[in-house]
Design a protein around this motif. Structure first.
Motif, short mmCIF file in Angstrom:
data_model
loop_
_atom_site.label_atom_id
_atom_site.label_comp_id
_atom_site.label_asym_id
_atom_site.label_seq_id
_atom_site.Cartn_x
_atom_site.Cartn_y
_atom_site.Cartn_z
N LEU A 86 0.79 -1.07 0.17
CA LEU A 86 0.06 -0.10 0.12
C LEU A 86 0.83 1.35 0.03
CD1 LEU A 86 -2.76 1.22 0.24
CD2 LEU A 86 -2.69 0.99 2.63
N GLU A 116 1.79 2.22 -3.33
CA GLU A 116 0.45 2.98 -3.95
C GLU A 116 0.26 4.46 -3.68
OE1 GLU A 116 -3.04 0.56 -3.63
OE2 GLU A 116 -2.35 -0.75 -4.99
N LEU A 117 0.61 4.70 -2.26
CA LEU A 117 0.36 5.81 -1.55
C LEU A 117 1.30 6.90 -2.33
CD1 LEU A 117 -0.11 5.16 2.15
CD2 LEU A 117 -1.66 5.87 0.49
N HIS A 137 -5.20 6.60 -3.18
CA HIS A 137 -5.86 6.58 -1.80
C HIS A 137 -5.62 7.74 -1.19
CE1 HIS A 137 -6.41 2.34 -2.72
NE2 HIS A 137 -4.92 2.20 -2.67
N LEU A 197 -7.24 8.34 2.55
CA LEU A 197 -6.53 7.59 3.67
C LEU A 197 -5.12 8.41 3.85
CD1 LEU A 197 -6.36 4.91 5.23
CD2 LEU A 197 -4.77 4.16 3.41
N CYS A 198 -4.40 8.55 2.77
CA CYS A 198 -3.38 9.31 3.13
C CYS A 198 -3.47 10.85 3.88
CB CYS A 198 -2.40 9.90 1.82
SG CYS A 198 -0.77 10.22 1.81
N VAL A 235 -7.47 0.22 7.04
CA VAL A 235 -7.01 -0.42 6.18
C VAL A 235 -7.50 -2.11 6.23
CG1 VAL A 235 -5.27 -1.51 4.67
CG2 VAL A 235 -5.20 1.02 5.18
N ASP A 277 -10.90 -2.56 -0.39
CA ASP A 277 -10.37 -1.20 -1.07
C ASP A 277 -8.63 -1.23 -1.15
OD1 ASP A 277 -13.20 -0.55 -1.06
OD2 ASP A 277 -13.09 0.53 1.03
N TYR A 278 -8.17 -2.09 -0.10
CA TYR A 278 -6.64 -1.77 -0.25
C TYR A 278 -6.03 -3.07 -0.62
CZ TYR A 278 -8.48 2.41 2.02
OH TYR A 278 -8.94 3.43 2.47
#
Length: 148
Positions: A46, A49-50, A55, A58-59, A120, A126-127
């Motif tokens: 993850l 991806e951030l 996301h 979330l970040c 998460v 979603d992740y």
């Protein structure tokens, strides 16, 4: 290395105005260290991806605040190291205060990252890049400051 957070974000999220810190006082290397040392091993896939900009919510809500406090923790650790080199009574008293602040800051950062992981894991669909098995916190335990 791409950063998840800016120096100004660190100040806005982890410092109060009375601490009077400015962006020039936060080395970019400390942000990179905090990100690599504390965030990457926990969020594993993850994390990549951030970095790519995925996301965002979330970040913004969970990862950045945790990272800001990890940066502050490392900054306090640096500062208290300088104080221990000084021999004055005032410097030694400041070390005690810095140690307390450092412990509180680390606890806050860890709590925020734990909250992120809980969200998460509760929304695992979603992740999909996140793997609980690769989360370093699920592989080790820290008891009394010792990694077990």
């Amino acid at each position: 290395m791409k950063m998840l957070i800016t120096k100004q974000d660190v100040i806005d999220m982890a410092y109060v105005p009375s601490e009077q810190i400015c962006v020039e006082q936060i080395p970019q290397a400390v942000i990179a260290e905090a990100q690599y040392k504390f965030i990457r091993p926990v969020l594993n896939g993850l994390y990549d991806e951030l970095l790519a900009g995925a996301h965002n919510e979330l970040c913004e809500l969970y990862v950045k605040p945790a990272l800001a406090y990890y940066v502050k923790y490392l900054m306090i650790t640096q500062y208290s190291g300088y104080l221990t080199l000084m021999q004055s009574t005032a410097a030694q008293a400041a070390v005690v205060v810095a140690d307390r602040l450092r412990a509180e800051t680390l606890a806050r950062a860890s709590t925020l990252l734990n909250l992120c992981v809980s969200i998460v894991e509760a929304s695992s669909d979603d992740y999909p890049a996140y793997s609980p098995a690769k989360n370093i916190r699920n592989k080790t335990r820290i008891i009394g400051g010792f990694v077990i």
